[in-house]
Design a protein around this motif. Sequence first.
Motif, PDB file in Angstrom:
ATOM      1  N   PHE A  32      21.513   9.223   2.577  1.00  0.00           N
ATOM      2  CA  PHE A  32      20.631   8.134   2.686  1.00  0.00           C
ATOM      3  C   PHE A  32      19.939   7.532   1.659  1.00  0.00           C
ATOM      4  O   PHE A  32      19.397   8.195   0.544  1.00  0.00           O
ATOM      5  N   ASP A  33      19.740   6.133   1.826  1.00  0.00           N
ATOM      6  CA  ASP A  33      19.015   5.321   0.648  1.00  0.00           C
ATOM      7  C   ASP A  33      17.712   5.068   1.418  1.00  0.00           C
ATOM      8  O   ASP A  33      17.829   3.972   2.055  1.00  0.00           O
ATOM      9  N   VAL A  34      16.403   5.499   1.070  1.00  0.00           N
ATOM     10  CA  VAL A  34      15.549   5.337   1.980  1.00  0.00           C
ATOM     11  C   VAL A  34      14.254   4.292   1.167  1.00  0.00           C
ATOM     12  O   VAL A  34      14.071   4.626   0.022  1.00  0.00           O
ATOM     13  N   THR A  35      13.831   3.476   1.969  1.00  0.00           N
ATOM     14  CA  THR A  35      12.847   2.724   1.028  1.00  0.00           C
ATOM     15  C   THR A  35      11.856   2.697   2.008  1.00  0.00           C
ATOM     16  O   THR A  35      11.839   2.469   3.393  1.00  0.00           O
ATOM     17  N   VAL A  36      10.478   2.964   1.585  1.00  0.00           N
ATOM     18  CA  VAL A  36       9.145   2.994   2.374  1.00  0.00           C
ATOM     19  C   VAL A  36       8.492   1.707   1.914  1.00  0.00           C
ATOM     20  O   VAL A  36       7.874   1.718   0.851  1.00  0.00           O
ATOM     21  N   LEU A  37       7.955   1.000   2.850  1.00  0.00           N
ATOM     22  CA  LEU A  37       7.131  -0.180   2.471  1.00  0.00           C
ATOM     23  C   LEU A  37       5.913   0.088   3.202  1.00  0.00           C
ATOM     24  O   LEU A  37       5.735   0.552   4.410  1.00  0.00           O
ATOM     25  N   VAL A  38       4.802   0.318   2.334  1.00  0.00           N
ATOM     26  CA  VAL A  38       3.405   0.213   2.978  1.00  0.00           C
ATOM     27  C   VAL A  38       2.598  -1.084   2.905  1.00  0.00           C
ATOM     28  O   VAL A  38       2.585  -1.839   1.776  1.00  0.00           O
ATOM     29  N   MET A  39       2.550  -1.594   4.488  1.00  0.00           N
ATOM     30  CA  MET A  39       1.772  -2.869   4.332  1.00  0.00           C
ATOM     31  C   MET A  39       0.284  -2.390   4.663  1.00  0.00           C
ATOM     32  O   MET A  39      -0.352  -2.220   5.545  1.00  0.00           O
ATOM     33  N   GLY A  40      -0.566  -2.647   3.596  1.00  0.00           N
ATOM     34  CA  GLY A  40      -1.932  -2.420   3.498  1.00  0.00           C
ATOM     35  C   GLY A  40      -2.781  -3.476   3.849  1.00  0.00           C
ATOM     36  O   GLY A  40      -2.133  -4.791   4.160  1.00  0.00           O
ATOM     37  N   ASN A  41      -3.729  -3.371   4.280  1.00  0.00           N
ATOM     38  CA  ASN A  41      -4.604  -4.403   4.998  1.00  0.00           C
ATOM     39  C   ASN A  41      -5.366  -5.275   3.756  1.00  0.00           C
ATOM     40  O   ASN A  41      -6.604  -5.353   3.717  1.00  0.00           O
ATOM     41  N   GLY A  42      -4.459  -5.909   2.861  1.00  0.00           N
ATOM     42  CA  GLY A  42      -5.210  -6.617   1.860  1.00  0.00           C
ATOM     43  C   GLY A  42      -6.029  -7.686   2.244  1.00  0.00           C
ATOM     44  O   GLY A  42      -6.063  -8.149   3.247  1.00  0.00           O
ATOM     45  N   ASP A  43      -7.141  -8.069   1.436  1.00  0.00           N
ATOM     46  CA  ASP A  43      -8.083  -8.895   1.787  1.00  0.00           C
ATOM     47  C   ASP A  43      -7.552 -10.146   1.337  1.00  0.00           C
ATOM     48  O   ASP A  43      -6.653 -10.385   0.640  1.00  0.00           O
ATOM     49  N   GLU A  44      -8.619 -11.401   1.697  1.00  0.00           N
ATOM     50  CA  GLU A  44      -8.237 -12.694   0.912  1.00  0.00           C
ATOM     51  C   GLU A  44      -7.969 -12.666  -0.573  1.00  0.00           C
ATOM     52  O   GLU A  44      -6.956 -13.289  -0.599  1.00  0.00           O
ATOM     53  N   LYS A  45      -8.562 -11.886  -1.086  1.00  0.00           N
ATOM     54  CA  LYS A  45      -8.417 -11.846  -2.600  1.00  0.00           C
ATOM     55  C   LYS A  45      -7.272 -11.473  -2.930  1.00  0.00           C
ATOM     56  O   LYS A  45      -6.435 -12.137  -3.773  1.00  0.00           O
ATOM     57  N   SER A  46      -6.579 -10.475  -2.319  1.00  0.00           N
ATOM     58  CA  SER A  46      -5.212 -10.030  -2.567  1.00  0.00           C
ATOM     59  C   SER A  46      -4.176 -11.086  -2.305  1.00  0.00           C
ATOM     60  O   SER A  46      -3.283 -10.978  -3.110  1.00  0.00           O
ATOM     61  N   THR A  47      -4.355 -11.809  -1.001  1.00  0.00           N
ATOM     62  CA  THR A  47      -3.382 -12.491  -0.653  1.00  0.00           C
ATOM     63  C   THR A  47      -3.494 -13.795  -1.671  1.00  0.00           C
ATOM     64  O   THR A  47      -2.465 -14.562  -1.912  1.00  0.00           O
ATOM     65  N   ILE A  48      -4.762 -14.113  -1.965  1.00  0.00           N
ATOM     66  CA  ILE A  48      -4.873 -15.394  -3.128  1.00  0.00           C
ATOM     67  C   ILE A  48      -4.075 -14.956  -4.373  1.00  0.00           C
ATOM     68  O   ILE A  48      -3.381 -15.785  -5.109  1.00  0.00           O
ATOM     69  N   GLU A  49      -4.231 -13.588  -4.803  1.00  0.00           N
ATOM     70  CA  GLU A  49      -3.703 -13.101  -5.970  1.00  0.00           C
ATOM     71  C   GLU A  49      -2.250 -13.269  -5.769  1.00  0.00           C
ATOM     72  O   GLU A  49      -1.255 -13.592  -6.803  1.00  0.00           O
ATOM     73  N   LYS A  50      -1.720 -12.844  -4.832  1.00  0.00           N
ATOM     74  CA  LYS A  50      -0.193 -12.835  -4.480  1.00  0.00           C
ATOM     75  C   LYS A  50       0.117 -14.454  -4.549  1.00  0.00           C
ATOM     76  O   LYS A  50       1.068 -14.821  -5.280  1.00  0.00           O
ATOM     77  N   ILE A  51      -0.523 -15.233  -3.950  1.00  0.00           N
ATOM     78  CA  ILE A  51      -0.050 -16.756  -4.057  1.00  0.00           C
ATOM     79  C   ILE A  51      -0.186 -17.330  -5.387  1.00  0.00           C
ATOM     80  O   ILE A  51       0.900 -17.902  -5.912  1.00  0.00           O
TER      81      ILE A  51
END
Length: 94
Positions: A32-51
């Motif tokens: 198996f090739d396993v990938t684990v994605l953790v979806m944290g509850n980022g606040d607006e700042k982290s979303t804005i930083e991603k954008i």
Amino acid sequence: MKKVVIVIRSMIIGGIEKSLISLLESMPNDNFDVTVLVMGNGDEKSTIEKIMNNMKKTKFITAFKIASYTLLAKRAATMYEQEEYHSKMLPNFR
């Protein structure tokens, strides 16, 4: 080799996380090739930083998708709808 993607909201060392670790330890690495994605509850700042980071890299479509799906998720009526919008922002593992 089979590819497996596991998506989890957060890793806070609780029952689900301990079970996930046990599952991963019991899976044979050569099958198996396993990938684990953790979806944290980022606040607006982290979303804005991603954008902003995507815009700096001239990835305007990705930045637009993040902004759009984040707004749709905030306006969603149910948690299921929120997760549906959040899942659209995950990378494509094909």
